[in-house]
Design a protein around this motif. Structure first.
Motif, PDB file in Angstrom:
ATOM      1  N   UNK A 471      24.054  37.933  77.453  1.00  0.00           N
ATOM      2  CA  UNK A 471      23.371  39.168  77.058  1.00  0.00           C
ATOM      3  C   UNK A 471      24.125  40.403  77.541  1.00  0.00           C
ATOM      4  N   UNK A 472      24.597  40.368  78.795  1.00  0.00           N
ATOM      5  CA  UNK A 472      25.310  41.524  79.342  1.00  0.00           C
ATOM      6  C   UNK A 472      26.608  41.788  78.583  1.00  0.00           C
ATOM      7  N   UNK A 473      27.300  40.727  78.175  1.00  0.00           N
ATOM      8  CA  UNK A 473      28.513  40.920  77.367  1.00  0.00           C
ATOM      9  C   UNK A 473      28.173  41.603  76.044  1.00  0.00           C
ATOM     10  N   UNK A 474      27.050  41.232  75.464  1.00  0.00           N
ATOM     11  CA  UNK A 474      26.623  41.819  74.190  1.00  0.00           C
ATOM     12  C   UNK A 474      26.268  43.295  74.373  1.00  0.00           C
ATOM     13  N   UNK A 475      25.478  43.595  75.407  1.00  0.00           N
ATOM     14  CA  UNK A 475      25.031  44.968  75.639  1.00  0.00           C
ATOM     15  C   UNK A 475      26.184  45.873  76.036  1.00  0.00           C
ATOM     16  N   UNK A 476      27.038  45.407  76.937  1.00  0.00           N
ATOM     17  CA  UNK A 476      28.017  46.298  77.553  1.00  0.00           C
ATOM     18  C   UNK A 476      29.398  46.239  76.925  1.00  0.00           C
ATOM     19  N   UNK A 477      29.720  45.135  76.251  1.00  0.00           N
ATOM     20  CA  UNK A 477      31.041  45.005  75.648  1.00  0.00           C
ATOM     21  C   UNK A 477      30.983  44.853  74.134  1.00  0.00           C
ATOM     22  N   UNK A 478      29.786  44.764  73.587  1.00  0.00           N
ATOM     23  CA  UNK A 478      29.648  44.617  72.143  1.00  0.00           C
ATOM     24  C   UNK A 478      30.030  43.248  71.624  1.00  0.00           C
ATOM     25  N   UNK A 479      30.053  42.229  72.504  1.00  0.00           N
ATOM     26  CA  UNK A 479      30.425  40.874  72.106  1.00  0.00           C
ATOM     27  C   UNK A 479      29.156  40.113  71.729  1.00  0.00           C
ATOM     28  N   UNK A 480      28.838  40.080  70.448  1.00  0.00           N
ATOM     29  CA  UNK A 480      27.627  39.403  69.986  1.00  0.00           C
ATOM     30  C   UNK A 480      27.775  37.895  70.124  1.00  0.00           C
ATOM     31  N   UNK A 481      26.739  37.187  70.573  1.00  0.00           N
ATOM     32  CA  UNK A 481      26.844  35.736  70.781  1.00  0.00           C
ATOM     33  C   UNK A 481      26.800  34.965  69.459  1.00  0.00           C
ATOM     34  N   UNK A 482      27.919  34.367  69.080  1.00  0.00           N
ATOM     35  CA  UNK A 482      28.000  33.550  67.875  1.00  0.00           C
ATOM     36  C   UNK A 482      27.915  32.059  68.185  1.00  0.00           C
ATOM     37  N   UNK A 483      28.020  31.722  69.455  1.00  0.00           N
ATOM     38  CA  UNK A 483      27.998  30.318  69.879  1.00  0.00           C
ATOM     39  C   UNK A 483      27.843  30.306  71.393  1.00  0.00           C
ATOM     40  N   UNK A 484      26.865  29.579  71.905  1.00  0.00           N
ATOM     41  CA  UNK A 484      26.646  29.462  73.340  1.00  0.00           C
ATOM     42  C   UNK A 484      26.687  27.986  73.697  1.00  0.00           C
ATOM     43  N   UNK A 485      27.496  27.619  74.646  1.00  0.00           N
ATOM     44  CA  UNK A 485      27.588  26.221  75.038  1.00  0.00           C
ATOM     45  C   UNK A 485      26.530  25.917  76.096  1.00  0.00           C
ATOM     46  N   UNK A 486      25.698  24.929  75.787  1.00  0.00           N
ATOM     47  CA  UNK A 486      24.669  24.480  76.718  1.00  0.00           C
ATOM     48  C   UNK A 486      25.043  23.103  77.252  1.00  0.00           C
ATOM     49  N   UNK A 487      24.584  22.799  78.454  1.00  0.00           N
ATOM     50  CA  UNK A 487      24.924  21.545  79.107  1.00  0.00           C
ATOM     51  C   UNK A 487      23.670  20.759  79.474  1.00  0.00           C
ATOM     52  N   UNK A 488      23.828  19.455  79.469  1.00  0.00           N
ATOM     53  CA  UNK A 488      22.805  18.569  80.031  1.00  0.00           C
ATOM     54  C   UNK A 488      23.361  18.016  81.325  1.00  0.00           C
ATOM     55  N   UNK A 489      22.639  18.236  82.412  1.00  0.00           N
ATOM     56  CA  UNK A 489      23.103  17.818  83.729  1.00  0.00           C
ATOM     57  C   UNK A 489      22.128  16.809  84.300  1.00  0.00           C
ATOM     58  N   UNK A 490      22.632  15.653  84.696  1.00  0.00           N
ATOM     59  CA  UNK A 490      21.827  14.590  85.275  1.00  0.00           C
ATOM     60  C   UNK A 490      22.428  14.213  86.622  1.00  0.00           C
ATOM     61  N   UNK A 491      21.616  14.297  87.659  1.00  0.00           N
ATOM     62  CA  UNK A 491      22.081  13.969  89.013  1.00  0.00           C
ATOM     63  C   UNK A 491      23.342  14.745  89.380  1.00  0.00           C
ATOM     64  N   UNK A 492      23.364  15.996  88.995  1.00  0.00           N
ATOM     65  CA  UNK A 492      24.482  16.861  89.349  1.00  0.00           C
ATOM     66  C   UNK A 492      25.707  16.724  88.487  1.00  0.00           C
ATOM     67  N   UNK A 493      25.667  15.866  87.462  1.00  0.00           N
ATOM     68  CA  UNK A 493      26.832  15.653  86.608  1.00  0.00           C
ATOM     69  C   UNK A 493      26.504  16.053  85.167  1.00  0.00           C
ATOM     70  N   UNK A 494      27.441  16.714  84.525  1.00  0.00           N
ATOM     71  CA  UNK A 494      27.262  17.096  83.127  1.00  0.00           C
ATOM     72  C   UNK A 494      27.483  15.875  82.249  1.00  0.00           C
ATOM     73  N   UNK A 495      26.451  15.496  81.516  1.00  0.00           N
ATOM     74  CA  UNK A 495      26.529  14.307  80.664  1.00  0.00           C
ATOM     75  C   UNK A 495      26.729  14.644  79.192  1.00  0.00           C
ATOM     76  N   UNK A 496      26.434  15.880  78.809  1.00  0.00           N
ATOM     77  CA  UNK A 496      26.590  16.265  77.405  1.00  0.00           C
ATOM     78  C   UNK A 496      26.656  17.781  77.307  1.00  0.00           C
ATOM     79  N   UNK A 497      27.468  18.289  76.396  1.00  0.00           N
ATOM     80  CA  UNK A 497      27.478  19.713  76.058  1.00  0.00           C
ATOM     81  C   UNK A 497      27.298  19.846  74.553  1.00  0.00           C
ATOM     82  N   UNK A 498      26.625  20.882  74.152  1.00  0.00           N
ATOM     83  CA  UNK A 498      26.410  21.169  72.740  1.00  0.00           C
ATOM     84  C   UNK A 498      26.412  22.677  72.527  1.00  0.00           C
ATOM     85  N   UNK A 499      26.864  23.127  71.373  1.00  0.00           N
ATOM     86  CA  UNK A 499      26.749  24.547  71.095  1.00  0.00           C
ATOM     87  C   UNK A 499      25.333  24.897  70.643  1.00  0.00           C
ATOM     88  N   UNK A 500      24.828  26.019  71.142  1.00  0.00           N
ATOM     89  CA  UNK A 500      23.620  26.614  70.600  1.00  0.00           C
ATOM     90  C   UNK A 500      24.079  27.637  69.569  1.00  0.00           C
TER      91      UNK A 500
END
Length: 543
Positions: A471-500
């Motif tokens: 959000x701050x990048x969008x507000x202050x730098x004009x970089x609109x979010x076209x893709x956000x990478x989300x992670x699934x973390x299990x027991x402290x380890x990333x098991x999957x990533x997907x774009x939002x």
């Protein structure tokens, strides 16, 4: 100015909201702050912390202003505890080296939280560590003294909860920052989920000058509509108390039929509107005299239809039915547990959260001071009964022109598998905003749907991402979010990533590479709607 990395991780912070008889409901603020490096020293105080006590006046008073020394992860800051008339408690923390930004985080459920609870202090400290001035409020009452909606017997406390407390707290925080630093915040941000998401939308709709950027997570934006749907569901559930033991069968039927609808069998339903699930046709019916855990009685089928079905009153759709997907079970310390538990069903034998929220809503907000039995409320009359309270609580106004005109930005997210607040509520509101605002709506407001994610966080889908940095990048730098990478973390380890992907786009697998790596997915236009559930947003709706 500051620069950001893009490797933000989101940590789910559970905030407990006190409830009637020891009941608790969970609202989650799934945000942590990514690291960024300041290009110049932060702003130093222009006044002594203790002198802020003298700012007390008629509108607000400062009970305490104490300098807190350095401790692990958090540098020295000024901690202020104050009161805004009549009973709006707030806490403002001002770092000695300020990045020029104000960060406010919201509330959960019926609010009234203890501002000193560890969960809220953890989130405050995470923001302080990045140089933010941080403010929070209890919205004007204490849940310990007035649990759930019982505070609403007092009209002022109801207004404070509904819309006023966040606004006046933001004004007080900016005024105190001016006194302490000799300058007002360069940027102000609000971050909330559930009730906090509703608070964020209320701010954009009613008070567009309060915040430059707003993170809106799983908002209960149509509060009264949510309670009306709870009414439909809970009345039907009274004859289906055994459903809590049959959720595995419901989950198996839905995921077996709908998991692969997007072309990838990955344990996620990417867009449940494409899931053509019919409880009457897709679940085994119990034979006469039987009632096992894998078959369903006529009453249980009717209850499921009440969950998935729209609320239609007088031929007019008042509220959408829940999309399928939240039935998924996840590991807990007590063993696997359905996402519906304890929101829609409760294996514990205690009333589900939706029942308790519904009961307190009608008792204290719809008919304050008059005892009412929700089990006897006529669904057909519920819209008229809730019309008055909806004008206070609901954040459904799609005209955000004033917020857009002053340069504000909104990042909204919703879990497709949210068992508490209907994801279609968020989708339909966003579509009304786009219809009202035209093609330019995406210039300032974007929605990101999260497959398999429960209420604010959790569930079977990737649920961790850095909303504030984005959000701050969008507000202050004009970089609109076209893709956000989300992670699934299990027991402290990333098991999957997907774009939002910005709605209505969806994440599509490229056809090669691991389905657990976001790099192998692209954001693309969705497939044309081909089912009745996919077109439920086109149903006629009462405005």
């Amino acid at each position: 100015m500051q620069t950001w990395t893009v490797r933000g991780r989101l940590v789910a912070l559970v905030i407990l909201v006190s409830g009637l008889g020891g009941t608790t409901a969970q609202a989650q603020l799934p945000t942590r702050f990514d690291t960024w490096k300041a290009s110049s020293p932060g702003h130093a105080p222009a006044a002594a912390c203790r002198d802020l006590r003298a700012v007390s006046g008629f509108e607000f008073s400062i009970d305490a202003a104490v300098a807190v020394g350095d401790r692990p992860g958090v540098a020295e800051f000024c901690e202020i505890q104050g009161l805004i008339q009549p009973e709006v408690r707030f806490e403002l923390s001002l770092p000695r080296s300020w990045n020029g930004r104000l960060y406010m985080f919201g509330n959960g459920g019926y609010a009234g939280e203890n501002l000193r609870s560890q969960g809220r202090l953890n989130l405050r400290d995470a923001a302080l560590a990045k140089g933010f001035a941080v403010v929070q409020t209890n919205t004007g009452h204490s849940a310990a003294r007035e649990p759930l909606a019982s505070f609403a017997l007092h009209p002022q406390k109801l207004s404070d909860y509904a819309y006023r407390a966040v606004h006046v707290t933001a004004l007080a925080a900016k005024s105190l920052a001016q006194t302490y630093y000799g300058r007002r915040p360069d940027r102000s941000y609000f971050d909330g989920c559930s009730t906090g998401g509703r608070q964020g939308l209320i701010s954009a709709q009613r008070f567009p000058d309060d915040f430059d950027g707003i993170v809106v997570g799983a908002p209960v934006l149509d509060f009264s509509g949510t309670m009306i749907h709870y009414l439909q569901v809970n009345q039907a559930m009274r004859a289906a108390s055994g459903l809590a033991k049959k959720m595995n069968a419901v989950e198996s039927a839905i995921y077996g039929k709908c998991d692969g609808a997007d072309g990838v069998k990955d344990g996620l339903i990417d867009d449940p509107r494409a899931c053509r699930f019919d409880p009457a046709a897709d679940l085994a019916a119990c034979t006469a005299g039987s009632n096992g855990d894998s078959c369903f009685t006529a009453e249980e089928v009717k209850a499921l239809q009440a969950v998935y079905g729209d609320v239609a009153i007088g031929g007019v759709k008042r509220f959408p039915g829940f999309p399928p997907g939240a039935e998924a079970s996840v590991p807990t310390p007590k063993g696997p547990q359905s996402g519906w538990d304890p929101w829609i069903v409760a294996a514990s034998g205690q009333p589900p959260i939706s029942t308790r929220f519904l009961e307190t809503f009608f008792k204290y907000m719809v008919t304050p001071g008059t005892e009412i039995d929700w089990t006897t409320v006529d669904l057909a009359k519920s819209v008229e009964m809730t019309r008055s309270i909806s004008t206070l609580l609901d954040a459904t106004d799609p005209d955000l022109n004033r917020f857009k005109a002053r340069g504000g930005k909104i990042l909204m997210y919703y879990g497709w598998a949210d068992p508490a607040l209907n994801a279609m509520m968020g989708v339909e509101y966003y579509e009304r905003v786009r219809q009202t605002m035209g093609a330019g709506a995406t210039d300032f407001f974007r929605l990101f749907m999260m497959p398999g994610v429960f209420h604010c966080a959790g569930g079977v889908g990737p649920d961790r991402f850095d909303a504030i940095t984005t959000l701050a990048q969008w507000v202050e730098q004009g970089v609109a979010p076209d893709r956000i990478v989300a992670s699934k973390v299990v027991d402290g380890k990333t098991t999957r990533t997907r774009p939002l992907c910005p709605y209505p786009q969806v994440a599509k697998h490229s056809g090669s590479g691991s389905i657990d790596d976001a790099a192998n997915f692209v954001c693309t236009a969705p497939a044309p709607p081909g089912s009745s559930s996919a077109t439920r947003g086109q149903t006629r709706r009462e405005e």
